[in-house]
Design a protein around this motif. Sequence first.
Motif, mmCIF file in Angstrom:
data_model
loop_
_atom_site.group_PDB
_atom_site.id
_atom_site.type_symbol
_atom_site.label_atom_id
_atom_site.label_comp_id
_atom_site.label_asym_id
_atom_site.label_seq_id
_atom_site.Cartn_x
_atom_site.Cartn_y
_atom_site.Cartn_z
ATOM 1 N N ASP A 167 0.850 -1.189 0.000
ATOM 2 C CA ASP A 167 0.000 0.000 0.000
ATOM 3 C C ASP A 167 0.887 1.241 0.000
ATOM 4 O OD1 ASP A 167 -1.834 1.994 0.310
ATOM 5 O OD2 ASP A 167 -2.727 1.212 2.161
ATOM 6 N N PHE A 168 0.930 1.940 -1.166
ATOM 7 C CA PHE A 168 1.729 3.155 -1.296
ATOM 8 C C PHE A 168 0.864 4.387 -1.563
ATOM 9 C CE2 PHE A 168 5.457 0.406 -2.579
ATOM 10 C CZ PHE A 168 6.299 0.820 -1.556
ATOM 11 N N HIS A 169 -0.453 4.298 -1.397
ATOM 12 C CA HIS A 169 -1.266 5.439 -1.794
ATOM 13 C C HIS A 169 -1.078 6.614 -0.831
ATOM 14 C CE1 HIS A 169 -4.307 4.027 1.183
ATOM 15 N NE2 HIS A 169 -4.808 5.246 1.099
ATOM 16 N N ASN A 170 -1.464 7.799 -1.309
ATOM 17 C CA ASN A 170 -1.286 9.064 -0.565
ATOM 18 C C ASN A 170 0.177 9.390 -0.320
ATOM 19 O OD1 ASN A 170 -4.052 9.538 -0.428
ATOM 20 N ND2 ASN A 170 -4.269 8.470 1.535
ATOM 21 N N ASN A 171 1.009 9.140 -1.337
ATOM 22 C CA ASN A 171 2.402 9.567 -1.328
ATOM 23 C C ASN A 171 2.668 10.326 -2.629
ATOM 24 O OD1 ASN A 171 3.719 8.332 1.172
ATOM 25 N ND2 ASN A 171 2.752 6.519 0.273
ATOM 26 N N SER A 172 3.897 10.753 -2.835
ATOM 27 C CA SER A 172 4.255 11.520 -4.040
ATOM 28 C C SER A 172 5.330 10.786 -4.829
ATOM 29 C CB SER A 172 4.731 12.934 -3.654
ATOM 30 O OG SER A 172 3.714 13.634 -2.958
ATOM 31 N N LEU A 173 5.047 9.542 -5.133
ATOM 32 C CA LEU A 173 6.003 8.729 -5.869
ATOM 33 C C LEU A 173 5.987 9.125 -7.344
ATOM 34 C CD1 LEU A 173 5.168 5.283 -4.228
ATOM 35 C CD2 LEU A 173 7.067 6.818 -3.675
ATOM 36 N N ASP A 174 7.117 8.983 -8.009
ATOM 37 C CA ASP A 174 7.175 9.261 -9.438
ATOM 38 C C ASP A 174 8.020 8.201 -10.126
ATOM 39 O OD1 ASP A 174 9.889 9.964 -9.045
ATOM 40 O OD2 ASP A 174 9.374 12.055 -8.682
ATOM 41 N N GLY A 175 8.159 8.344 -11.415
ATOM 42 C CA GLY A 175 8.905 7.373 -12.189
ATOM 43 C C GLY A 175 8.016 6.227 -12.635
ATOM 44 N N PRO A 176 8.562 5.342 -13.464
ATOM 45 C CA PRO A 176 7.782 4.208 -13.968
ATOM 46 C C PRO A 176 7.501 3.183 -12.871
ATOM 47 C CG PRO A 176 10.080 3.996 -14.614
ATOM 48 C CD PRO A 176 9.939 5.357 -13.985
ATOM 49 N N ILE A 177 6.426 2.409 -13.063
ATOM 50 C CA ILE A 177 6.130 1.314 -12.136
ATOM 51 C C ILE A 177 7.164 0.221 -12.360
ATOM 52 C CG2 ILE A 177 4.458 -0.448 -11.480
ATOM 53 C CD1 ILE A 177 2.252 1.449 -12.401
ATOM 54 N N PRO A 178 7.911 -0.165 -11.340
ATOM 55 C CA PRO A 178 8.969 -1.159 -11.530
ATOM 56 C C PRO A 178 8.428 -2.488 -12.042
ATOM 57 C CG PRO A 178 9.194 -0.061 -9.404
ATOM 58 C CD PRO A 178 7.853 0.326 -9.948
ATOM 59 N N ASP A 179 9.136 -3.089 -12.970
ATOM 60 C CA ASP A 179 8.727 -4.370 -13.534
ATOM 61 C C ASP A 179 8.673 -5.474 -12.486
ATOM 62 O OD1 ASP A 179 8.524 -3.210 -16.015
ATOM 63 O OD2 ASP A 179 10.542 -3.817 -16.658
ATOM 64 N N PHE A 180 9.547 -5.388 -11.457
ATOM 65 C CA PHE A 180 9.617 -6.498 -10.498
ATOM 66 C C PHE A 180 8.318 -6.665 -9.709
ATOM 67 C CE2 PHE A 180 11.142 -2.984 -7.779
ATOM 68 C CZ PHE A 180 10.402 -3.204 -6.622
ATOM 69 N N LEU A 181 7.502 -5.586 -9.617
ATOM 70 C CA LEU A 181 6.244 -5.709 -8.874
ATOM 71 C C LEU A 181 5.329 -6.756 -9.504
ATOM 72 C CD1 LEU A 181 5.415 -1.967 -8.050
ATOM 73 C CD2 LEU A 181 6.271 -3.722 -6.491
ATOM 74 N N GLY A 182 5.421 -6.892 -10.824
ATOM 75 C CA GLY A 182 4.583 -7.877 -11.493
ATOM 76 C C GLY A 182 5.077 -9.298 -11.360
ATOM 77 N N SER A 183 6.288 -9.461 -10.866
ATOM 78 C CA SER A 183 6.843 -10.813 -10.751
ATOM 79 C C SER A 183 6.930 -11.312 -9.308
ATOM 80 C CB SER A 183 8.237 -10.855 -11.392
ATOM 81 O OG SER A 183 9.108 -9.943 -10.736
ATOM 82 N N LEU A 184 6.440 -10.525 -8.349
ATOM 83 C CA LEU A 184 6.420 -11.004 -6.967
ATOM 84 C C LEU A 184 5.411 -12.136 -6.867
ATOM 85 C CD1 LEU A 184 6.593 -7.611 -5.016
ATOM 86 C CD2 LEU A 184 8.424 -9.307 -5.274
ATOM 87 N N PRO A 185 5.805 -13.351 -6.514
ATOM 88 C CA PRO A 185 4.951 -14.522 -6.694
ATOM 89 C C PRO A 185 3.718 -14.564 -5.798
ATOM 90 C CG PRO A 185 6.943 -15.112 -5.477
ATOM 91 C CD PRO A 185 7.135 -13.716 -5.973
ATOM 92 N N ASN A 186 3.753 -13.881 -4.656
ATOM 93 C CA ASN A 186 2.643 -13.963 -3.698
ATOM 94 C C ASN A 186 1.803 -12.699 -3.627
ATOM 95 O OD1 ASN A 186 3.200 -16.687 -2.456
ATOM 96 N ND2 ASN A 186 5.158 -15.692 -2.025
ATOM 97 N N LEU A 187 2.139 -11.694 -4.417
ATOM 98 C CA LEU A 187 1.468 -10.402 -4.331
ATOM 99 C C LEU A 187 0.040 -10.512 -4.884
ATOM 100 C CD1 LEU A 187 1.939 -7.442 -3.516
ATOM 101 C CD2 LEU A 187 2.556 -6.977 -5.914
ATOM 102 N N ASN A 188 -0.944 -10.100 -4.073
ATOM 103 C CA ASN A 188 -2.332 -10.128 -4.532
ATOM 104 C C ASN A 188 -3.048 -8.795 -4.357
ATOM 105 O OD1 ASN A 188 -3.239 -10.084 -1.723
ATOM 106 N ND2 ASN A 188 -2.743 -12.262 -1.647
ATOM 107 N N LEU A 189 -2.366 -7.796 -3.760
ATOM 108 C CA LEU A 189 -2.988 -6.485 -3.612
ATOM 109 C C LEU A 189 -1.937 -5.416 -3.699
ATOM 110 C CD1 LEU A 189 -5.561 -4.828 -3.034
ATOM 111 C CD2 LEU A 189 -5.027 -5.020 -0.589
ATOM 112 N N LEU A 190 -2.089 -4.490 -4.650
ATOM 113 C CA LEU A 190 -1.156 -3.401 -4.848
ATOM 114 C C LEU A 190 -1.946 -2.115 -4.990
ATOM 115 C CD1 LEU A 190 1.678 -2.254 -5.337
ATOM 116 C CD2 LEU A 190 1.398 -2.843 -7.756
#
Length: 481
Positions: free
Chosen positions: A458-481
């Motif tokens: 959970d990263f909402h309500n921050n001021s992040l920038d840049g592209p969404i990292p590719d590794f987030l899509g390869s985390l094997p157990n991630l079910n909520l982003l």
Amino acid sequence: MANLVLILVNLIALPALLVFVVIINPSSHADAVFVSIDCGFTGSSTYKDENSIVWTGDEAYIHSKHESQVFNEYYSSNTPVDWTSTVRVFPTLKKNCYTIPIGKSGERLLVRASFRYWDFYDNPNYSATSPGPTFELQFDGNYWTTVVTKPYDIVSHEAIYVAKANTTSICVAQTKDNQLPFISALELRSLDFKMYSHVDSNYALLLANRHTDGTNQTVRYPDDAYDRIWVPANGFIVTENVKGEARSIDTSSAQDNPPEAVLQNAVETIGTLWSLVLDTSGLPQSQDQKVRIYMTTYFSEVIRPLNSSTGKRSLQVLVDGNPYSGTIVPPFGSVSTVYITNITAYSDTNFTIESTFQSKLPPLINAYELYTITGPLTQATTSTKDVEGLAALQREFEILQKWSGDPCLPSSFAWEWVECTNTTIHATPRVTSLKLSGFGLFGPLPDFSSMDGLQKIDFHNNSLDGPIPDFLGSLPNLNLL
């Protein structure tokens, strides 16, 4: 001459922090640790106390220093510097930790944490009878004790344990609303690994009492190279103190390495019909709260070899009136030791030293130590994969750097922005969730792809920038982003 070693440690758990540690070696191995930290002392230099112990400030060992508050009881420039007059208070975070490099894993350590409370905040309702804060003390992800403080009293707790890594973590944790944890001093001493090895290294020893007998002088460093504090015993009845006649005492047969200074005197009863009763006041008061204990008792004859007309001194250790040891004849110029372990006890358990029927002289004792034995220590720290990923986040986002110590342990004091698996003492905790909503993070996300146990981010309500990292899509157990 003590060896002097300078170690430069880059702590993974403390990103961007380089710690210089002066390690003085009173022990037999070259990387022995002898560190004395005055918590709240902000001077740029060290200072030496009346025991020739060098003290340093604490800022190099703690990351939440900007979230804490420092108080000094005395303001006169003429007042000698002393750890009892400074304190660091932690008004934020559930858990605040000191991380101290120790050179290598598997080091057997003596750690002493001390607390002296006074009215830091000038409370108008404060009085000398007001209770001080109560909070939890932890080491390396394990519960140590509950600290209960009183105004102007010094409370010290001492633990002996084997470190699992090349750093050790000492934490204070808030357990009650409006009662802020604080600390005055931390002292770490390496021990020879053979010392206190009658107890399995998967358990820790917590000091109840350590006494020197037959004297009114406290013994510690430099007389004890490991800086154990031996306090004169009080409360013996029908006894007398006896000064030893031996010029030197060979302690090599004693596995726990008592200092020669505590064997040079003894206390004995006034006759063979009287017993010496040892102090158990540091144990639980209720029989329902019996704990496993470890006791070491030391016996050294204080007068020169006795002639045949006087006879030899012989004695025995008893527990609740039952013989525990065989017959002991205290040697002159050396020491006999009785180790008491694998029993449970409380404050009314009776440990006595009595003469045998054959002895013509009364029983004596020179010194003794009494510890409680903890439950099994956690055998795993948070997964290295997760520690590396969290360190990457801390390096990128400065606001996260105030968290230190084990991210998941103890389980009830995990970092506020992580969730972890429920673990047993043998299982490695994994971080399953990052809860960083509204933390004011800005900039690109670093690579924390090693955290392959993550299920929620959970990263909402921050001021992040840049592209969404590719590794987030390869985390094997991630079910909520």
